[in-house]
Design a protein around this motif. Structure first.
Motif, PDB file in Angstrom:
ATOM      1  N   GLY A 121      -5.324 -24.058  43.683  1.00  0.00           N
ATOM      2  CA  GLY A 121      -6.661 -23.578  43.388  1.00  0.00           C
ATOM      3  C   GLY A 121      -7.531 -23.566  44.619  1.00  0.00           C
ATOM      4  O   GLY A 121      -7.053 -23.722  45.741  1.00  0.00           O
ATOM      5  N   LEU A 122      -8.818 -23.404  44.399  1.00  0.00           N
ATOM      6  CA  LEU A 122      -9.818 -23.435  45.462  1.00  0.00           C
ATOM      7  C   LEU A 122     -10.742 -24.621  45.227  1.00  0.00           C
ATOM      8  O   LEU A 122     -11.071 -24.940  44.086  1.00  0.00           O
ATOM      9  CB  LEU A 122     -10.636 -22.140  45.462  1.00  0.00           C
ATOM     10  CG  LEU A 122      -9.864 -20.871  45.760  1.00  0.00           C
ATOM     11  CD1 LEU A 122     -10.774 -19.654  45.606  1.00  0.00           C
ATOM     12  CD2 LEU A 122      -9.280 -20.920  47.164  1.00  0.00           C
ATOM     13  N   GLU A 123     -11.163 -25.227  46.318  1.00  0.00           N
ATOM     14  CA  GLU A 123     -12.015 -26.402  46.214  1.00  0.00           C
ATOM     15  C   GLU A 123     -13.227 -26.225  47.125  1.00  0.00           C
ATOM     16  O   GLU A 123     -13.108 -25.695  48.228  1.00  0.00           O
ATOM     17  CB  GLU A 123     -11.205 -27.637  46.640  1.00  0.00           C
ATOM     18  CG  GLU A 123     -11.773 -28.918  46.149  1.00  0.00           C
ATOM     19  CD  GLU A 123     -10.729 -30.018  46.070  1.00  0.00           C
ATOM     20  OE1 GLU A 123     -11.026 -31.085  46.637  1.00  0.00           O
ATOM     21  OE2 GLU A 123      -9.666 -29.841  45.458  1.00  0.00           O
ATOM     22  N   ALA A 124     -14.391 -26.665  46.653  1.00  0.00           N
ATOM     23  CA  ALA A 124     -15.616 -26.587  47.439  1.00  0.00           C
ATOM     24  C   ALA A 124     -16.510 -27.762  47.072  1.00  0.00           C
ATOM     25  O   ALA A 124     -16.484 -28.243  45.939  1.00  0.00           O
ATOM     26  CB  ALA A 124     -16.355 -25.277  47.168  1.00  0.00           C
ATOM     27  N   GLY A 125     -17.281 -28.229  48.057  1.00  0.00           N
ATOM     28  CA  GLY A 125     -18.175 -29.344  47.774  1.00  0.00           C
ATOM     29  C   GLY A 125     -19.018 -29.730  48.973  1.00  0.00           C
ATOM     30  O   GLY A 125     -19.077 -29.012  49.972  1.00  0.00           O
ATOM     31  N   ILE A 126     -19.664 -30.879  48.827  1.00  0.00           N
ATOM     32  CA  ILE A 126     -20.520 -31.416  49.883  1.00  0.00           C
ATOM     33  C   ILE A 126     -20.189 -32.886  50.098  1.00  0.00           C
ATOM     34  O   ILE A 126     -19.672 -33.568  49.214  1.00  0.00           O
ATOM     35  CB  ILE A 126     -22.024 -31.265  49.550  1.00  0.00           C
ATOM     36  CG1 ILE A 126     -22.369 -31.967  48.237  1.00  0.00           C
ATOM     37  CG2 ILE A 126     -22.427 -29.807  49.512  1.00  0.00           C
ATOM     38  CD1 ILE A 126     -23.859 -32.052  47.962  1.00  0.00           C
ATOM     39  N   ALA A 127     -20.509 -33.354  51.303  1.00  0.00           N
ATOM     40  CA  ALA A 127     -20.362 -34.769  51.638  1.00  0.00           C
ATOM     41  C   ALA A 127     -21.634 -35.216  52.354  1.00  0.00           C
ATOM     42  O   ALA A 127     -22.240 -34.447  53.102  1.00  0.00           O
ATOM     43  CB  ALA A 127     -19.141 -34.992  52.523  1.00  0.00           C
ATOM     44  N   TYR A 128     -22.019 -36.453  52.104  1.00  0.00           N
ATOM     45  CA  TYR A 128     -23.208 -37.037  52.734  1.00  0.00           C
ATOM     46  C   TYR A 128     -22.792 -38.330  53.427  1.00  0.00           C
ATOM     47  O   TYR A 128     -22.226 -39.229  52.795  1.00  0.00           O
ATOM     48  CB  TYR A 128     -24.286 -37.328  51.694  1.00  0.00           C
ATOM     49  CG  TYR A 128     -25.490 -38.020  52.264  1.00  0.00           C
ATOM     50  CD1 TYR A 128     -26.421 -37.322  53.016  1.00  0.00           C
ATOM     51  CD2 TYR A 128     -25.687 -39.387  52.074  1.00  0.00           C
ATOM     52  CE1 TYR A 128     -27.526 -37.950  53.554  1.00  0.00           C
ATOM     53  CE2 TYR A 128     -26.791 -40.024  52.610  1.00  0.00           C
ATOM     54  CZ  TYR A 128     -27.708 -39.304  53.356  1.00  0.00           C
ATOM     55  OH  TYR A 128     -28.798 -39.944  53.887  1.00  0.00           O
ATOM     56  N   ASP A 129     -23.038 -38.425  54.733  1.00  0.00           N
ATOM     57  CA  ASP A 129     -22.714 -39.624  55.503  1.00  0.00           C
ATOM     58  C   ASP A 129     -23.798 -40.673  55.305  1.00  0.00           C
ATOM     59  O   ASP A 129     -24.946 -40.492  55.725  1.00  0.00           O
ATOM     60  CB  ASP A 129     -22.584 -39.295  56.991  1.00  0.00           C
ATOM     61  CG  ASP A 129     -21.397 -38.400  57.288  1.00  0.00           C
ATOM     62  OD1 ASP A 129     -20.402 -38.465  56.539  1.00  0.00           O
ATOM     63  OD2 ASP A 129     -21.456 -37.645  58.271  1.00  0.00           O
ATOM     64  N   ILE A 130     -23.417 -41.775  54.646  1.00  0.00           N
ATOM     65  CA  ILE A 130     -24.332 -42.899  54.456  1.00  0.00           C
ATOM     66  C   ILE A 130     -24.520 -43.634  55.778  1.00  0.00           C
ATOM     67  O   ILE A 130     -25.615 -44.066  56.122  1.00  0.00           O
ATOM     68  CB  ILE A 130     -23.785 -43.860  53.379  1.00  0.00           C
ATOM     69  CG1 ILE A 130     -23.659 -43.125  52.043  1.00  0.00           C
ATOM     70  CG2 ILE A 130     -24.640 -45.104  53.255  1.00  0.00           C
ATOM     71  CD1 ILE A 130     -22.899 -43.894  50.986  1.00  0.00           C
ATOM     72  N   SER A 131     -23.432 -43.777  56.516  1.00  0.00           N
ATOM     73  CA  SER A 131     -23.437 -44.377  57.848  1.00  0.00           C
ATOM     74  C   SER A 131     -22.374 -43.642  58.665  1.00  0.00           C
ATOM     75  O   SER A 131     -21.812 -42.641  58.206  1.00  0.00           O
ATOM     76  CB  SER A 131     -23.120 -45.875  57.766  1.00  0.00           C
ATOM     77  OG  SER A 131     -21.774 -46.072  57.377  1.00  0.00           O
ATOM     78  N   GLU A 132     -22.074 -44.135  59.852  1.00  0.00           N
ATOM     79  CA  GLU A 132     -21.049 -43.496  60.669  1.00  0.00           C
ATOM     80  C   GLU A 132     -19.674 -43.579  60.008  1.00  0.00           C
ATOM     81  O   GLU A 132     -18.823 -42.709  60.208  1.00  0.00           O
ATOM     82  CB  GLU A 132     -21.001 -44.154  62.056  1.00  0.00           C
ATOM     83  CG  GLU A 132     -20.090 -43.430  63.022  1.00  0.00           C
ATOM     84  CD  GLU A 132     -20.176 -44.002  64.422  1.00  0.00           C
ATOM     85  OE1 GLU A 132     -19.108 -44.174  65.027  1.00  0.00           O
ATOM     86  OE2 GLU A 132     -21.288 -44.277  64.901  1.00  0.00           O
ATOM     87  N   ASP A 133     -19.444 -44.600  59.188  1.00  0.00           N
ATOM     88  CA  ASP A 133     -18.129 -44.819  58.593  1.00  0.00           C
ATOM     89  C   ASP A 133     -18.061 -44.521  57.097  1.00  0.00           C
ATOM     90  O   ASP A 133     -17.004 -44.149  56.588  1.00  0.00           O
ATOM     91  CB  ASP A 133     -17.672 -46.262  58.827  1.00  0.00           C
ATOM     92  CG  ASP A 133     -17.516 -46.573  60.310  1.00  0.00           C
ATOM     93  OD1 ASP A 133     -17.141 -45.665  61.073  1.00  0.00           O
ATOM     94  OD2 ASP A 133     -17.787 -47.718  60.709  1.00  0.00           O
ATOM     95  N   PHE A 134     -19.147 -44.695  56.345  1.00  0.00           N
ATOM     96  CA  PHE A 134     -19.137 -44.501  54.892  1.00  0.00           C
ATOM     97  C   PHE A 134     -19.776 -43.166  54.508  1.00  0.00           C
ATOM     98  O   PHE A 134     -20.761 -42.752  55.109  1.00  0.00           O
ATOM     99  CB  PHE A 134     -19.900 -45.632  54.180  1.00  0.00           C
ATOM    100  CG  PHE A 134     -19.148 -46.922  54.137  1.00  0.00           C
ATOM    101  CD1 PHE A 134     -18.176 -47.151  53.166  1.00  0.00           C
ATOM    102  CD2 PHE A 134     -19.402 -47.916  55.064  1.00  0.00           C
ATOM    103  CE1 PHE A 134     -17.483 -48.341  53.122  1.00  0.00           C
ATOM    104  CE2 PHE A 134     -18.707 -49.110  55.038  1.00  0.00           C
ATOM    105  CZ  PHE A 134     -17.742 -49.328  54.068  1.00  0.00           C
ATOM    106  N   PHE A 135     -19.218 -42.545  53.465  1.00  0.00           N
ATOM    107  CA  PHE A 135     -19.774 -41.290  52.960  1.00  0.00           C
ATOM    108  C   PHE A 135     -19.569 -41.208  51.451  1.00  0.00           C
ATOM    109  O   PHE A 135     -18.740 -41.916  50.878  1.00  0.00           O
ATOM    110  CB  PHE A 135     -19.124 -40.073  53.645  1.00  0.00           C
ATOM    111  CG  PHE A 135     -17.665 -39.908  53.341  1.00  0.00           C
ATOM    112  CD1 PHE A 135     -17.233 -39.122  52.285  1.00  0.00           C
ATOM    113  CD2 PHE A 135     -16.715 -40.540  54.124  1.00  0.00           C
ATOM    114  CE1 PHE A 135     -15.888 -38.972  52.010  1.00  0.00           C
ATOM    115  CE2 PHE A 135     -15.358 -40.401  53.863  1.00  0.00           C
ATOM    116  CZ  PHE A 135     -14.943 -39.619  52.795  1.00  0.00           C
TER     117      PHE A 135
END
Length: 170
Positions: A121-135
């Motif tokens: 299939g196809l996948e799409a989304g967003i990510a938000y970096d809480i810190s340099e290591d965690f998201f």
């Protein structure tokens, strides 16, 4: 199918070695809100289940504005456990936000008789970096594969899902 998976893994590790200074690895986990859509003789039926996913990923920096992200995830829902392999293009929108889009393969681990074991299939989304290591992330996978073997053209079963989770980069 095993040859395709092995070829993909070899290609990724080759790319990682070429871009070792721009690569990061990590782990992620979260909830999967899956839906299965049945279509037969003009009728549509949809069922939903909640499960989880856990896995690892590699980020390979291609340029300042483009990152290739390969993932291998174990996705567990009541009726269909699968190994998911999203091949994501990651585009930084700001310091904290990224947009992800790409194809995803799925290998169903417990498909029933008359069902195919390869999903895509196809996948799409967003990510938000809480810190340099965690998201944190939120993504939708639109299942395109008809999971019914030898099905007439007006019969289909498709598996899609919404994913929400957290990850850690090494």
């Amino acid at each position: 199918m095993k040859k395709l998976l092995l070829s993909a893994v070899i290609a990724v590790f080759t790319m990682i070695n070429l871009n070792a200074q721009e690569s990061r690895f990590g782990l992620k986990a979260g909830a999967d809100f899956a839906s299965m859509k049945f279509k037969a003789e003009g009728e549509n039926l949809s069922t939903s289940e909640t499960g989880f996913y856990i896995g690892a990923f590699a980020e390979i920096g291609i340029s300042e504005n483009f990152i290739f992200q390969l993932e291998v995830l174990y996705v567990s829902i009541e009726d269909f456990d699968q190994i998911a392999i999203p091949l994501m293009a990651k585009f930084p929108v700001s310091e904290e936000f990224d947009v992800l889009v790409g194809p995803a393969l799925g290998i169903l681990l417990d498909s029933e008789e008359g069902m195919k074991s390869l999903n895509f299939g196809l996948e799409a989304g967003i990510a938000y970096d809480i810190s340099e290591d965690f998201f944190i992330e939120a993504r939708y996978n639109l299942g395109l594969a008809n999971l019914l073997e030898d099905a007439p053209s007006d019969y289909s079963v498709k598996l899609s899902g919404f994913f929400a989770g957290i990850g850690y980069k090494f």
